[in-house]
Design an enzyme around this catalytic site. Structure first.
Site, PDB file in Angstrom:
ATOM      1  CG  HIS A   1      -1.681  -1.153   1.506  1.00 24.76           C
ATOM      2  ND1 HIS A   1      -1.152  -2.306   2.022  1.00 24.76           N
ATOM      3  CD2 HIS A   1      -2.988  -1.386   1.325  1.00 24.76           C
ATOM      4  CE1 HIS A   1      -2.104  -3.209   2.147  1.00 24.76           C
ATOM      5  NE2 HIS A   1      -3.228  -2.674   1.727  1.00 24.76           N
TER       6      HIS A   1
ATOM      7  CG  HIS B   1      -7.132   2.010   2.054  1.00 20.31           C
ATOM      8  ND1 HIS B   1      -5.954   1.892   1.366  1.00 20.31           N
ATOM      9  CD2 HIS B   1      -7.676   0.772   2.101  1.00 20.31           C
ATOM     10  CE1 HIS B   1      -5.795   0.625   1.007  1.00 20.31           C
ATOM     11  NE2 HIS B   1      -6.830  -0.069   1.445  1.00 20.31           N
TER      12      HIS B   1
ATOM     13  CD  GLU C   1      -3.531   2.865  -3.313  1.00 19.74           C
ATOM     14  OE1 GLU C   1      -3.975   1.704  -3.263  1.00 19.74           O
ATOM     15  OE2 GLU C   1      -3.673   3.601  -4.303  1.00 19.74           O
TER      16      GLU C   1
ATOM     17  CB  THR D   1      -3.999   1.516  -7.244  1.00 22.16           C
ATOM     18  OG1 THR D   1      -3.879   0.909  -5.955  1.00 22.16           O
ATOM     19  CG2 THR D   1      -2.899   2.528  -7.442  1.00 22.16           C
TER      20      THR D   1
ATOM     21  CB  CYS E   1      -4.021  -1.357 -10.271  1.00 23.00           C
ATOM     22  SG  CYS E   1      -3.191  -2.850 -10.750  1.00 23.00           S
TER      23      CYS E   1
END
Ligand code: DC
Length: 512
Positions: free
Chosen positions: A294, A348, A350, A392, A423
């Site tokens: 992450h 989160h 990330e 992502t 991603c």
């Protein structure tokens, strides 16, 4: 499913997975499983322990024939017995395997075992595996399956099985033993190993257990694992780096800053190998730290340096690139009074890593409602440049909706710059997973409760198939979710290990 009181005969070469398959079928139908090879092994052990097999493998036939008259080899609680002694472990050694085929070729030994198999099997409701069940012991068995697989695959399976039991076999020896046994078993005079004409042939060289079951068409349910489910590249990379470190530094702990993967079962497996999880606040001084896929904000790296820690950076390359793009964008828009917006989950890992690149000076929105609130509160200046990014692992359709709303509000649409940062692996999974969910009657989605990607993907499954259920482990399966004839699809998030999907598939087949 109700099934008549039949006999199911499963024959085939050694280590083709006959017993695993037979046990699964037996459990599924509530039948008794009988392993005929175990009785041949028990007779062999008896002959070895009595000193009737010499070092050059000569068998004292007269003594064995006499000895058999008083031998009580049978099945009982926990496996195979000689009298009151459970010999389940002793009959599985390579020594017994090395002697069993010549012993099983002796006609009076076959008569001894056959008599016992008939006594156990005649009332039906049994699944029996062996070499000659469908051809000689129960030639009228209502269902016959003949299993085969490539030599190298079978040797590897037997080898792994022995290693798991704590033995230290040599692969070449295992292969040699297997080939010798196949040869003797299929060339002996009495009831040699051969495929019954009416047997269904199952070559499982390239199959997992759930695929064998599907292929055989034997059960009321079919289970398929989504071939695209399982860890994404970034998570696989982080886990293998952690395992590499732990194997190269036995006894030395490795501290992951936060859960390396949002999956409890996989975490437990890695903890068993020595991985420990710490929070940013409790990073231990002078130790080796792992930065998970992450990513982390610059402050975490600075703190690790202060503490004299060694850092193994496993930030996913896709996230790393996004962090760089965010820094560049910030340098571009800030002097113009513009701003950055990130579509992602507040808090989160990330996202914390992303906003950390610009000292927290970015607006994070989780959904359209949150964007509307920010607009209503005047937190977005539409007269200035805006650059927008996505975490992502977010859904491509959700991101498209956010971008289109922003686009409609901009004073000059050309001042909005949308970065395509989802991603690729995740983006393509969305479309494929929806097809997978539509293509099955029931969907079992496996993921940790913490996984944000898991939530997104499960919602997508539910949208495509309302009989979709989310579970964290096989124990959470509910029988009432399934009906006879269902085609069940098992899939998971980017943080769900493949082995867990396998366990779930197996449990569904056993329990239904
Ligand atoms: O299935 P297994 O590997 O445990 O069987 C041990 C041996 O017993 C095998 O090499 C052949 C013999 N066998 C047999 O001849 N007939 C059977 N029905 C089952 C096993």
């Amino acid at each position: 499913m109700k099934i008549p009181d039949i006999i199911i005969a499963i024959d085939g070469y050694s280590s083709t997975g006959k017993s695993t398959f037979a046990k699964l079928i037996a459990k599924h139908f509530g039948f008794t499983y009988l392993d005929s090879g175990a009785l041949y092994r028990a007779v062999t052990l008896f002959a070895m322990e009595s000193g009737w097999i010499s070092a050059d493998k000569k068998i004292n036939l007269a003594a064995l024939e006499k000895g058999l008259a008083g031998l009580d080899a049978h099945f009982g609680e926990g496996g195979t017995y000689i009298g009151t002694r459970c010999v389940e472990k002793e009959i599985r050694t390579l020594e017994v395997s090395g002697n069993v085929s010549p012993v099983a070729a002796i006609p009076f030994v076959r008569a001894y075992v056959d008599a016992r198999l008939h006594a156990f099997g005649e009332q039906g409701r049994v699944v029996m595996d062996g070499r000659d069940i469908g051809t000689a012991v129960f030639p009228d068995a209502q269902l016959k399956i003949f299993m085969t697989a490539r030599d190298d695959v079978r040797a590897r399976r037997r080898y792994d099985e022995m290693v798991m039991k704590g033995e230290q076999p040599v692969l070449e020896d295992v292969l040699k033993n297997l080939k010798e046994r196949d040869y003797i078993d299929s060339h002996r005079e009495t009831n040699p190993l051969r495929q019954a004409e009416d047997a269904f042939v199952l070559d499982n060289s390239e199959m997992e257990l759930h695929e064998e079951v599907r292929h055989s068409g034997i059960m009321a349910l079919q289970v398929e694992i989504d071939p695209r489910s399982g860890f994404c590249g970034g998570v696989i990379r982080a886990i293998s780096k952690a395992e590499e470190f732990l194997e190269a530094h036995p006894g030395e702990p490795l501290y992951s800053v936060g859960d390396i993967v949002h999956n409890e079962a996989e975490l437990e497996r890695l903890e068993g190998k020595g991985l420990r999880t710490v929070s940013k606040e409790s990073m231990p001084a002078g130790q080796t730290l792992l930065i998970r896929a992450h990513g982390e904000p610059p402050a975490t790296y600075a703190r690790a340096r202060e503490l004299g820690c060694r850092v193994i950076d496993c930030t996913c390359p896709v996230v790393l690139q996004l962090q760089g793009i965010i820094r560049e964008a910030y340098a571009r828009v800030k002097p113009l009074g513009g701003q950055l917006i990130i579509f992602g989950k507040i808090g989160h890992a990330e996202v914390l890593g992303l906003v950390g690149q610009v000292d927290g000076d970015a607006l994070v929105v989780e959904n359209e409602a949150m964007l509307d609130e920010a607009i209503a509160a005047g937190r977005i200046d539409f007269s200035k440049p805006v650059e927008v990014f996505s975490q992502t692992t977010k859904s491509p359709s959700g991101y498209a909706a956010i971008c289109s709303r922003l686009h409609d509000r901009m004073a000059r649409p050309e001042d909005l710059r949308v970065h395509d940062t989802i991603c690729r692996q995740v983006a393509s999974r969305h479309a494929q997973l929806a097809d997978f969910a539509r293509g099955h009657d029931v969907i079992i989605f496996v993921s940790g409760r913490q996984s944000s990607n898991g939530k997104v993907l499960f919602d997508l499954c539910r949208g495509a198939n309302e009989r979709s259920w989310q579970i964290g482990s096989p124990d959470e399966l509910q029988p009432e979710w399934f009906r006879d004839g269902d085609r069940v699809g098992v899939c998971g998030a980017t943080s769900t290990p493949k082995w867990l999907l396998e366990d779930v598939a197996q449990k569904i087949l056993q329990e239904k």
